[in-house]
Design an enzyme around this catalytic site. Sequence first.
Site, PDB file in Angstrom:
ATOM      1  N   ARG A 109      -7.621  -1.346  17.578  1.00  0.00           N
ATOM      2  CA  ARG A 109      -8.052  -1.094  16.213  1.00  0.00           C
ATOM      3  C   ARG A 109      -9.019  -2.211  15.873  1.00  0.00           C
ATOM      4  O   ARG A 109      -9.937  -2.488  16.636  1.00  0.00           O
ATOM      5  CB  ARG A 109      -6.853  -0.989  15.256  1.00  0.00           C
ATOM      6  CG  ARG A 109      -7.164  -0.114  14.025  1.00  0.00           C
ATOM      7  CD  ARG A 109      -6.002   0.023  13.075  1.00  0.00           C
ATOM      8  NE  ARG A 109      -5.765  -1.198  12.306  1.00  0.00           N
ATOM      9  CZ  ARG A 109      -4.858  -1.304  11.341  1.00  0.00           C
ATOM     10  NH1 ARG A 109      -4.092  -0.266  11.044  1.00  0.00           N
ATOM     11  NH2 ARG A 109      -4.699  -2.436  10.688  1.00  0.00           N
ATOM     12  N   LYS A 136       0.819  -1.218   0.000  1.00  0.00           N
ATOM     13  CA  LYS A 136       0.000   0.000   0.000  1.00  0.00           C
ATOM     14  C   LYS A 136       0.846   1.257   0.000  1.00  0.00           C
ATOM     15  O   LYS A 136       0.431   2.294  -0.540  1.00  0.00           O
ATOM     16  CB  LYS A 136      -0.940   0.009   1.206  1.00  0.00           C
ATOM     17  CG  LYS A 136      -0.232   0.111   2.556  1.00  0.00           C
ATOM     18  CD  LYS A 136      -1.223   0.174   3.703  1.00  0.00           C
ATOM     19  CE  LYS A 136      -0.509   0.345   5.040  1.00  0.00           C
ATOM     20  NZ  LYS A 136      -1.452   0.429   6.165  1.00  0.00           N
TER      21      LYS A 136
END
Length: 364
Positions: A133, A40
């Site tokens: 998260r 990414k």
Amino acid sequence: MESDKMNPKVTIDLAKLRHNARVMTEKCNEYGIAIAGVTKVFGGRPEIAQAMIDGGIQYLADSRVENLKKMKDLSLPKILLRLPMISRVDDVVKYCDISLNSEVETIIALSQAAEKQHKTHKIILMVDLGDLREGIFDSQALKLALDEIKNLKGIKVVGIGTNLTCYGGVIPDEENLGRLIAYASEIEAVLGTKLEIISGGNSSSIYMVQEGRMLEEVNLLRLGEAIVLGTESAYGNVIPGTHQDIFQLEAEIIEIKEKPSIPIGKIGMDAFGNKPSFEDKGVRKRAILAVGKQDIGTHAIRPVNVNVIILGGSSDHLIVDITDCDMQHQIGSTLTFDLTYGALLSLMTSEYIYKQMNDTKPRP
């Protein structure tokens, strides 16, 4: 070369990237750990991902379906790192071999999409070990999720994973990864099968591998920073034998003037709503570069020339102090910067930054 005239740009040394990937895979493979190379940070560009493949990684991993689609012709299995959007399950099944999941509703939708496409989509269940998260938070919630998905068609639970350090800064250790292994045993008991993958985190877990402390059950790490920057992300230390200058920013000087080091007039907020402060160093030689926060965000970059001092900037300008530089700079010359992970991510995403790939050595 025409590309040498394009600025601002990020230069990418593919040979050094292959080297870093090889260092990481060889080290991790010693402990039976496979590497998912995280793509990414460079937008899933296939030619850059190929350098990581040449370095020995065993999976490609990205947070964006769009990036995995770009890499569809590359041969390795592809992992979607961000939890799937339920509105995109058809694309997830089409372009991703494996996805990380924590929501039963989404897994059911993936099952339906996979059946429609006559595929079996693989699932890694994410558990939250305290970083807060993504992830299923406790044993009871995990059991309830397994009861709902264990008989679904079109999907196969192949692993368990966790994310640490990215949000809460929680560092991986024997205690929290031990809980990951315990959760893996619970999944295996419910499903009656051995999990293929136990993913013990990202580049923040590398320090445990270096120190010989990684739990032997962990067999996959998802590595971006460790490969592209040669640093581990738990403590920010350089990984021995790796390069830290694979990706560098080159920006062109568009103004050189001698000016005071403190603005003249009443100080209010800058363009980003902050009230700046300044140190009076007298009149200094300052250069303005044609790159700004629109490209870098607020992330740190480091001048390769240690005598260059970054003063600040705006959306489109980076202002530096070049008073103490030995070499004489002029309009049109460039300065080079090493990058942090956040800066690299922003720069590679920006359409205004040219990307120049160099390959100093042939592929193996």
